[in-house]
Design an enzyme around this catalytic site. Structure first.
Site, short mmCIF file in Angstrom:
data_model
loop_
_atom_site.label_atom_id
_atom_site.label_comp_id
_atom_site.label_asym_id
_atom_site.label_seq_id
_atom_site.Cartn_x
_atom_site.Cartn_y
_atom_site.Cartn_z
N ASP A 14 76.50 -8.72 36.14
CA ASP A 14 77.15 -9.54 35.09
C ASP A 14 76.45 -9.67 33.84
O ASP A 14 75.19 -9.97 33.96
CB ASP A 14 77.24 -10.99 35.71
N ASP A 108 82.23 -5.90 31.22
CA ASP A 108 80.84 -6.46 31.39
C ASP A 108 80.35 -6.99 32.88
O ASP A 108 79.53 -7.71 33.07
CB ASP A 108 80.71 -7.71 30.52
N GLU A 109 81.24 -6.49 33.76
CA GLU A 109 80.50 -6.73 35.02
C GLU A 109 81.02 -5.80 36.19
O GLU A 109 82.12 -5.11 35.90
CB GLU A 109 81.06 -8.27 35.73
#
Length: 360
Positions: A14, A108-109
Site C-alpha cells: 500500500d 496505489d495498492e
C-alpha cells in the site's frame, strides 16, 4: 497422523498517501506541508491528504470546506490521474519482477502471492522489504506492506506500521493477532456494522470469536458466516491477476450547484459519452444503469434500472440515465452527477483454492 495445514504467502503493498506524495515529489516546495489533492476551500471533495494534513483530521472524501476548517494552512492541488497512473505502472513492473500473481486493487495498492516467486526467495518478509526498497530507490516514494497467510490479514497488517513500514503475521500468530484487534480495524467492517457490533457487545476480535456462527448469521445475515471465518484466519480468496471489474462509472462535480433539470440533462449527456469511452476501451457492456446524485447538503441518492440486454452505447446510457433523473423530484440543488454500469458481461471464474506450506 493428520494432514499438515498448508499456507499461502501473501503480501499487500500500500503506497503511503500516494496522490499527495506524488505531488510533493514532483513539487519540492510542497514537501512537509499540509496538502490535499482534489477539492478546494470553496467546493469539491478531498481525494487524498498528505500525512501533514492528516494530523489536522483532513481525510479523503471530506468536503474541501471542512478540510480547510480543520487545517487553515491546507494547500489544495488539482489531481493529475495520468501522472498517478504512470507512477503506478512503474511500481507494478517492480511487482512483476517477483511474481505474476499480482492483483491491483487501485493505483496505489495491490496483493502479491509470492508463495512461489521468480527470485526463489523463501521469505515473504524479505521480499516485501526488497520491493519497498526498490520502490523508494527507483520511483522516489515510500510504501507500506503487510505479509501473512491470506489477503484479509495481509491487508490489515499493511496498515499496522504506516507510513513506510511493514508487518508480518506468521501462520501461528494469526488468531492471536486478530483476537486483540479492535473490531473497527477489520477490513470489510464499516462504520454502520461496527456500531451494530458494539450494540452486541463485540468490540474486539476476541469478542467476535466468542459468538457462534448461528448467532452471527441471525444478527448479521449472510455476512455472519464471513465474520465467523475471518476472525479465525479463514479467508481462501486467491490473488487474481486479472481482477474482473464489477462496475464502470463516470461522474462530475460541478463548479456551481445545478437546480435546473435541463442543465443536468446536458451534463448527463457528457458523462454518458465519457462512460462510453471507458467501456469501449475494455470492450465491456452491462445491463444495470445507476444514476448517482449528490446534493448540496452532501447527501447522496442512487437510482437504478436493469435492462433486458447489454449496453455500452452513450445514447442508451444517456436515455436510461435521463429516465432515472425524472423518476422523482429533486430534493435540493445538485453538486455531482454520475452514471455507472454494472451487471457486466465479464465472466467471473471460480477456482478451487489449494493452500501451500512455506516458511515465512
Amino acid at each position: 497422523m493428520s494432514e499438515e495445514i498448508r499456507y499461502r504467502k501473501i503480501i499487500h503493498v500500500d503506497m503511503d498517501a500516494f496522490y499527495a506524495s506524488v505531488e510533493q515529489m514532483d513539487n519540492p516546495e510542497l514537501k512537509g506541508k499540509p496538502l490535499a489533492v482534489g477539492g478546494s476551500e470553496v467546493r469539491g471533495v478531498v481525494s487524498a491528504a498528505s500525512y501533514e494534513a492528516r494530523k489536522f483530521g483532513v481525510r479523503s472524501a471530506m468536503s474541501g470546506i471542512q478540510a480547510k476548517r480543520n487545517c487553515p494552512e491546507l494547500i489544495f492541488v488539482r489531481p493529475r490521474f495520468e501522472r498517478y497512473k504512470e507512477i503506478s505502472n512503474k511500481i507494478r513492473k517492480i511487482f512483476h519482477d517477483y511474481t505474476d500473481l499480482v492483483e491491483p486493487l487501485s493505483l496505489d495498492e495491490a496483493y502479491l502471492d509470492v508463495s512461489q516467486n521468480k527470485k526463489g526467495n523463501p521469505s515473504a518478509t524479505l521480499i516485501a522489504q526488497e520491493i519497498r526498497k526498490r520502490i523508494f530507490e527507483e520511483v522516489g516514494l515510500t510504501a507500506s506492506a503487510g505479509i501473512s497467510v491470506n489477503k484479509f490479514v495481509a491487508k490489515i497488517a499493511s496498515d499496522y506500521n504506516k507510513p513506510n513500514g511493514q508487518k508480518t503475521v506468521n501462520p501461528d500468530e494469526v488468531e492471536d493477532f486478530l483476537e486483540k484487534l479492535d473490531i473497527k480495524k477489520f477490513y470489510g467492517i464499516g462504520k454502520v456494522t461496527t456500531e451494530k457490533m458494539y450494540h452486541h457487545g463485540i468490540f474486539t476480535g476476541k469478542d467476535l470469536k466468542s459468538k457462534t456462527k448461528e448467532y452471527l448469521e441471525q444478527h448479521f445475515g449472510k455476512s455472519g458466516g464471513f465474520y465467523y471465518n475471518i476472525v479465525r484466519g479463514i479467508h481462501n480468496s486467491e490473488v487474481k491477476p486479472n481482477r474482473v471489474s464489477k462496475s464502470v462509472a463516470a461522474e462530475h462535480t460541478f463548479n456551481e450547484n445545478l437546480t435546473s433539470e435541463i442543465f443536468m440533462q446536458e451534463r448527463l449527456e457528457r458523462i454518458a459519452a465519457e462512460l462510453e469511452k471507458r467501456l469501449k476501451k475494455y470492450n465491456i457492456s452491462g445491463k444495470t444503469v445507476t444514476l448517482k446524485i449528490k446534493y448540496s447538503d452532501f447527501t447522496t441518492q442512487t437510482r437504478s434500472k436493469t435492462l433486458p440486454y447489454f449496453i455500452s452505447d452513450k445514447g442508451l446510457l444517456f436515455v436510461t440515465a435521463k429516465e432515472l433523473l425524472y423518476q422523482e423530484r429533486m430534493k435540493d440543488s445538485v453538486r455531482l452527477l454520475g452514471i455507472s454500469l454494472n451487471n457486466l458481461n465479464t465472466e467471473i471464474k471460480k477456482t478451487v483454492v489449494v493452500q501451500l506450506r512455506f516458511e515465512f
